[in-house]
Design an enzyme around this catalytic site. Structure first.
Site, PDB file in Angstrom:
ATOM      1  N   SER A 113       0.807  -1.216   0.000  1.00  0.00           N
ATOM      2  CA  SER A 113       0.000   0.000   0.000  1.00  0.00           C
ATOM      3  C   SER A 113       0.844   1.271   0.000  1.00  0.00           C
ATOM      4  CB  SER A 113      -0.960  -0.053   1.192  1.00  0.00           C
ATOM      5  OG  SER A 113      -1.849   1.015   1.134  1.00  0.00           O
ATOM      6  N   HIS A 114       0.731   2.059   1.047  1.00  0.00           N
ATOM      7  CA  HIS A 114       1.375   3.374   1.121  1.00  0.00           C
ATOM      8  C   HIS A 114       2.752   3.291   1.751  1.00  0.00           C
ATOM      9  CE1 HIS A 114      -0.949   2.184   4.553  1.00  0.00           C
ATOM     10  NE2 HIS A 114      -0.101   2.877   5.290  1.00  0.00           N
ATOM     11  N   ASP A 277      -2.414   6.542  -3.400  1.00  0.00           N
ATOM     12  CA  ASP A 277      -1.265   5.910  -2.749  1.00  0.00           C
ATOM     13  C   ASP A 277      -0.629   4.819  -3.614  1.00  0.00           C
ATOM     14  OD1 ASP A 277      -3.240   3.970  -2.543  1.00  0.00           O
ATOM     15  OD2 ASP A 277      -2.460   3.210  -0.648  1.00  0.00           O
ATOM     16  N   ASP A 279      -0.847   1.609  -4.032  1.00  0.00           N
ATOM     17  CA  ASP A 279      -1.652   0.632  -4.766  1.00  0.00           C
ATOM     18  C   ASP A 279      -2.987   1.189  -5.237  1.00  0.00           C
ATOM     19  OD1 ASP A 279      -2.503   0.793  -2.129  1.00  0.00           O
ATOM     20  OD2 ASP A 279      -3.339  -1.220  -2.145  1.00  0.00           O
ATOM     21  N   ASP A 281      -5.622   2.617  -3.706  1.00  0.00           N
ATOM     22  CA  ASP A 281      -6.909   2.555  -3.010  1.00  0.00           C
ATOM     23  C   ASP A 281      -7.180   3.781  -2.128  1.00  0.00           C
ATOM     24  OD1 ASP A 281      -5.037   1.787  -1.151  1.00  0.00           O
ATOM     25  OD2 ASP A 281      -6.064  -0.042  -0.512  1.00  0.00           O
ATOM     26  N   ARG A 282      -6.141   4.503  -1.768  1.00  0.00           N
ATOM     27  CA  ARG A 282      -6.372   5.693  -0.925  1.00  0.00           C
ATOM     28  C   ARG A 282      -6.503   6.948  -1.784  1.00  0.00           C
ATOM     29  NH1 ARG A 282      -2.788   5.372   4.567  1.00  0.00           N
ATOM     30  NH2 ARG A 282      -3.585   3.354   5.198  1.00  0.00           N
ATOM     31  N   SER A 365      -8.388   7.083   7.217  1.00  0.00           N
ATOM     32  CA  SER A 365      -7.050   6.920   6.648  1.00  0.00           C
ATOM     33  C   SER A 365      -7.066   7.050   5.131  1.00  0.00           C
ATOM     34  CB  SER A 365      -6.520   5.551   7.044  1.00  0.00           C
ATOM     35  OG  SER A 365      -7.458   4.534   6.678  1.00  0.00           O
ATOM     36  N   LYS A 376     -11.395  -0.038  -1.098  1.00  0.00           N
ATOM     37  CA  LYS A 376     -11.488   1.405  -1.252  1.00  0.00           C
ATOM     38  C   LYS A 376     -10.878   1.774  -2.598  1.00  0.00           C
ATOM     39  CE  LYS A 376      -7.530   1.730   1.827  1.00  0.00           C
ATOM     40  NZ  LYS A 376      -7.453   1.129   3.153  1.00  0.00           N
TER      41      LYS A 376
HETATM   42  C1  G1P Z   1      -4.224   1.381   8.249  1.00  0.00           C
HETATM   43  C2  G1P Z   1      -5.419   2.298   8.371  1.00  0.00           C
HETATM   44  C3  G1P Z   1      -6.680   1.548   8.035  1.00  0.00           C
HETATM   45  C4  G1P Z   1      -6.556   0.927   6.651  1.00  0.00           C
HETATM   46  C5  G1P Z   1      -5.309   0.085   6.573  1.00  0.00           C
HETATM   47  C6  G1P Z   1      -5.069  -0.440   5.176  1.00  0.00           C
HETATM   48  O1  G1P Z   1      -4.347   0.314   9.160  1.00  0.00           O
HETATM   49  O2  G1P Z   1      -5.506   2.849   9.662  1.00  0.00           O
HETATM   50  O3  G1P Z   1      -7.753   2.437   8.100  1.00  0.00           O
HETATM   51  O4  G1P Z   1      -7.670   0.128   6.372  1.00  0.00           O
HETATM   52  O5  G1P Z   1      -4.169   0.867   6.942  1.00  0.00           O
HETATM   53  O6  G1P Z   1      -4.914   0.590   4.251  1.00  0.00           O
HETATM   54  P1  G1P Z   1      -3.601   0.303  10.568  1.00  0.00           P
HETATM   55  O7  G1P Z   1      -2.117   0.489  10.300  1.00  0.00           O
HETATM   56  O8  G1P Z   1      -4.118   1.471  11.343  1.00  0.00           O
HETATM   57  O9  G1P Z   1      -3.956  -1.016  11.172  1.00  0.00           O
HETATM   58 ZN    ZN Z   2      -3.315   1.356  -0.300  1.00  0.00          ZN
END
Ligand code: G1P
Ligand code: ZN
Length: 543
Positions: A113-114, A277, A279, A281-282, A365, A376
């Site tokens: 992801s990010h 981000d 991948d 999704d954000r 987030s 998302k």
């Molecule tokens: C974080 C975000 C959460 C999101 C997840 C995946 O998880 O807080 O909302 O779904 O990344 O993108 P966390 O690191 O808080 O468990």
């Molecule tokens: Zn992501």
């Protein structure tokens, strides 16, 4: 075709977190590490003989290698067909779309992801189920159990495949189709938002900047914004996916998308700013001169979604993760539709979406989505915003202010304490939990605790119970603090503290965020004894 049965000792640390198995790259580079986890996933998929699997990732370091390995393991395990994004690329929402559209049994998405990428960055492997959504906990637990019990894996002993040419080839008895990663997703977007109206908006001189953060949404945003919608060339910046995201965190927030943020808050801001981000999704949404919190963005989209063709019939309900501000609940109340509160993590929206109980959902987030896929979806949120702006003729900042005037404003901030000692983090949460029963009625710096608990979720669809999802302390003065530990970090522990306060008096809507939240922040820090227990006097990231 030679199928190799490789015997190995199992790895005992392949426990998926909030969003799949996420670790530092060198851990994935251990011999057999990727192979055994992929085998554990495939063993867990019911009825995979002859079935279709979707495969792709965000292009980060190791992406191509793991795509090749996964193809060979899938072929040795009797899958019928794999649809893989060209170049090994598929954004997370596009993977969800492709799984659903082509009736796949699931998909393997390669992403952290990010989180930063590159040889010393993070990598991740997640499994999405046939509904296109993240595997539910029962499945991730089964994958974990299988990974610990494996004594080897099966793999086809063949050269790497060409991932760059669109078309179908055979790998043993399995076919591999390299697909355009954008095409299915673009079709889906066309069915949801009014492309003609947005194209007219761009033709009338509307300007935006989309920052793809050198990650997977570059090709998507280029094809859709600059291609299908006619936005001027250069609208999309950092559009080429890089294995290390150019050395940045591909996380769309004011800290990591600092250039976009500065542009939007400066004198030469275009009409709209957005980022996505690693991948895809954000999303981050910035109006000229005004950052839109993800919680507000969800609420605003919910209030205006009916303006887009895909949502013209209205919404069935709205869900938000527990730490997300309550702004969306206010819209749900005014629309007289149900509002749901779920634990953090997109997977908890899956049942609600599948059952048709909700149409829109989101997390603080930077996650916003709808029933069109089961992830998302960053670019979708941007397109829906553009549709709303085109339909209302309103400036983005004016739209936000009008929303506050109607519904009030949920001032919001999140403080992250990253890479703190895991034992200290556990101790902090344990101490908070111990105090919960005694907190209601207590006063702290002018705030009175109204209720305090550790969030427990009962899924309204299947009745499953998820406990210990975050300590929440609600104050009588329309304020709230939530504490939880991250489930996606890869080093030490990350404490997240979510702080919010609701204001509805017209003269208070434009107050500086820091001023409104200062007393709540002070209580949040002292109540949990953050400095003493973690040794940190400041959060590492404030969003
Ligand atoms: C974080 C975000 C959460 C999101 C997840 C995946 O998880 O807080 O909302 O779904 O990344 O993108 P966390 O690191 O808080 O468990
Ligand atoms: Zn992501």
């Amino acid at each position: 075709m030679v199928v190799k049965d490789v015997t190995t000792a199992p790895f005992l640390d392949q426990k998926p977190g909030t969003s799949g198995l996420r670790k530092k790259v060198p851990i994935f580079q251990q011999p057999h590490y990727v192979e055994t986890f992929v085998q554990a996933i495939l063993d867990t998929v019911p009825g995979h003989e002859g079935a279709t699997l979707v495969l792709g990732g965000d292009g980060r370091f190791l992406n191509r290698e793991v795509v090749q390995t996964t193809l060979k393991i899938a072929a040795a395990n009797d899958f019928g067909r794999v649809l893989v994004g060209q170049g090994g690329l598929l954004s997370t929402p596009a993977a969800s779309c492709v799984i659903r559209k082509h009736g796949a049994v699931g998909g393997i998405v390669l992403s952290a992801s990010h989180n930063p990428g590159g040889p010393n960055g993070d990598f991740g492997i997640k499994f999405n189920a046939a509904n296109g959504g993240p595997a539910p906990e029962s499945v991730t637990e089964a994958i974990y159990a299988r990974s610990k019990a494996l004594d080897g894996y099966r793999i086809l002993d063949v050269p790497d495949l060409d991932l760059d040419t669109i078309g179908t080839t055979q790998l043993g008895d399995m076919s591999v189709t390299v697909i355009d990663p954008v095409a299915d997703y673009l079709d889906l977007m066309r069915s949801l938002v009014d492309f003609d109206a947005i194209a007219r908006l761009f033709a009338s001189g509307f300007r935006m900047r989309f920052d793809a953060m050198s990650a997977v949404t570059g090709p998507y945003a280029k094809a859709i914004l600059e291609g299908a919608l006619g936005a001027p060339a250069g609208t999309v910046v950092n559009a080429v996916p890089l294995p290390d995201f150019g050395g940045h965190h591909p996380d769309p927030n004011p800290v990591h998308a600092a250039d976009l943020y500065a542009l939007m808050l400066g004198p030469d801001a275009p009409d709209f700013g957005a980022a996505s981000d690693g991948d895809g999704d954000r999303n981050m949404i910035v109006a000229p001169g005004l950052f839109v919190t993800p919680s507000d963005s969800l609420a605003i989209l919910a209030a205006h979604a009916h303006r887009a063709p895909g949502y013209a019939r209205g919404l069935s309900g709205i869900a938000r993760s527990m730490p997300t501000s309550r702004a969306a609940d206010r819209v749900a109340a005014s629309l007289e539709i149900p509002a749901y509160e779920t634990p953090t993590g997109w997977k908890f929206f899956g049942n609600l979406l599948d059952a048709g109980l909700i149409t829109l959902c989101g997390e603080e987030s930077a996650g916003t989505g709808s029933d069109h896929v089961r992830e998302k979806d960053g670019l979708w949120a941007v397109l829906l915003w553009l549709n709303v702006l085109a339909a209302t003729g309103s400036r983005a900042d004016a739209l936000v202010r009008a929303h506050w005037a109607e519904f009030g404003r949920d001032f919001y901030t999140r403080h992250d304490y990253e890479e703190i000692d895991s034992d200290a983090a556990q101790a902090l949460m344990a101490a908070l939990r111990d105090r919960l029963p005694a907190l209601p009625g207590q006063h702290f710096r002018g705030l009175t605790v109204e209720s305090a608990d550790d969030f427990r979720y009962v899924d309204p669809v299947d009745g499953s119970i998820t406990e210990r999802q975050g300590v929440r302390i609600v104050f009588a003065e329309d304020a709230r603090v939530v504490y939880r530990l991250s489930g996606t970090g890869t080093a030490g522990a990350t404490l997240r503290v979510y702080i919010e306060r609701y204001e509805s008096a017209p003269e208070r809507l434009e107050l500086p965020i820091a001023e409104v939240l200062a007393p709540v922040v002070a209580v949040a820090e002292s109540l949990a004894d953050i400095a003493a227990i973690t040794g940190r006097t400041e959060p590492s990231v404030i969003t």
